[in-house]
Scaffold this active site. Structure first.
Site, mmCIF file in Angstrom:
data_model
loop_
_atom_site.group_PDB
_atom_site.id
_atom_site.type_symbol
_atom_site.label_atom_id
_atom_site.label_comp_id
_atom_site.label_asym_id
_atom_site.label_seq_id
_atom_site.Cartn_x
_atom_site.Cartn_y
_atom_site.Cartn_z
ATOM 1 N N CYS A 225 -8.652 5.835 -6.443
ATOM 2 C CA CYS A 225 -8.326 4.438 -6.738
ATOM 3 C C CYS A 225 -8.258 3.506 -5.533
ATOM 4 O O CYS A 225 -8.972 2.511 -5.463
ATOM 5 C CB CYS A 225 -6.984 4.385 -7.471
ATOM 6 N N HIS B 172 -2.471 -0.724 -7.323
ATOM 7 C CA HIS B 172 -2.608 0.491 -6.510
ATOM 8 C C HIS B 172 -3.156 0.222 -5.111
ATOM 9 O O HIS B 172 -3.948 0.986 -4.567
ATOM 10 C CB HIS B 172 -3.469 1.535 -7.216
#
Length: 300
Positions: free
Chosen positions: A70, A132
């Site tokens: 991510c 994130h």
């Protein structure tokens, strides 16, 4: 890693007060495989709305991201810079884990990024969904990076409130609702929306309503109590597609379809079924076209 990326664009009818500036919506799915959409040849998953975007826009078949997880991938999308420049080599975790891997703790908010640049160009900006990029390890919240509006993101953890086991399954609907509300409020000026979904990142737990279209894939048949990995994953992707369809209809009802550029991609490809949290659902396809489980000549 190759993955799905395409753009749908119908910007011929921009109003004069926008100065030729289209609205921009960037949708980033989490852990979607390159072959997990109908427009890329998946034989089972129903994705009519994303398939429509592919037909009406541009479908890309040669594409690579800057990281296999991510945080580095999202850094590259957001900044246009290599994630190694900011010591983002893996996904942001705890401060101790980040330090042990020689990583920074968060993306610095003063790094040039698409939201801040578009805001300076007169756009109203929004981030809704997964982030994130370090707010979980001491970094600023997304609002510090040039966004005028921040919707539901990682509050309560990546799986949402502990008392709602279906939060992830329902999160795309929540995100689209917030996005449509933002768009309606700002429809008279150019806007940029960053809609980053939680789906189909594991752990996936679709609702019974979401599972219904794939009950025929249930392990042992519809009456068997255990869901198959294909049933769980396919249901999650189809709901993602359905919610994006709601977004497209919302743009149409507001008269903004011809003034809006829509970009869709995934961040880094599918999770492996041997990873613990994806052990019940990790059947995303990293192949193009997806390989069928049974060939016409009868050989496996």
């Amino acid at each position: 890693m190759g993955l799905a990326l395409f753009a749908g664009s119908q910007c011929a009818g921009q109003s004069a007060d926008r100065g030729g500036r289209p609205n921009v919506i960037f949708i980033l799915a989490d852990d979607l495989g390159w072959g997990d959409l109908g427009c890329y040849g998946h034989p089972q998953i129903k994705t009519p709305n994303l398939d429509r975007l592919a037909r009406e826009g541009t479908l890309f078949t040669q594409f690579y991201v800057c990281g296999s997880v991510c945080s580095p991938s999202r850094c590259a999308f957001f900044t246009g810079q290599y994630p190694s420049r900011h010591r983002i080599h893996g996904h942001y975790a705890t401060p101790e884990q980040n330090a042990a891997r020689g990583m920074s703790q968060f993306l610095p908010p003063d790094v040039p990024n698409v939201a801040a640049l578009l805001k300076r160009a007169g756009y109203t900006t929004a981030h809704v969904g997964k982030w994130h990029l370090g707010s979980n390890s001491g970094g600023p919240e997304p609002g510090k990076y040039g966004f005028d509006f921040v919707g539901t993101s990682e509050t309560g953890g990546p799986n949402g409130p502990a008392n709602d086991p279906h939060f992830r399954a329902k999160s795309t609907e929540i995100f689209v609702n917030e996005t449509l509300k933002f768009i309606e409020t700002n429809k008279d000026q150019p806007f940029y929306v960053q809609l980053w979904t939680l789906v189909p990142h594991a752990t996936l737990n679709p609702t019974e309503e979401q599972l219904e279209p794939y009950v025929n894939l249930r392990a042992g048949g519809p009456s068997f109590p255990h869901h198959s990995a294909a049933e769980i994953f396919n249901a999650s992707v189809t709901d993602l597609d359905m919610q994006i369809g709601r977004l497209l209809k919302g743009l149409e009802s507001l008269g903004l379809s011809d003034q809006t550029l829509i970009l869709f991609s995934a961040d880094n490809g599918p999770e492996d079924i041997h990873i613990r949290n994806a052990g019940h659902s990790g059947v995303g396809s990293a192949w193009w076209p997806p390989q069928s489980t049974h060939q016409p000549d009868g050989e496996w």
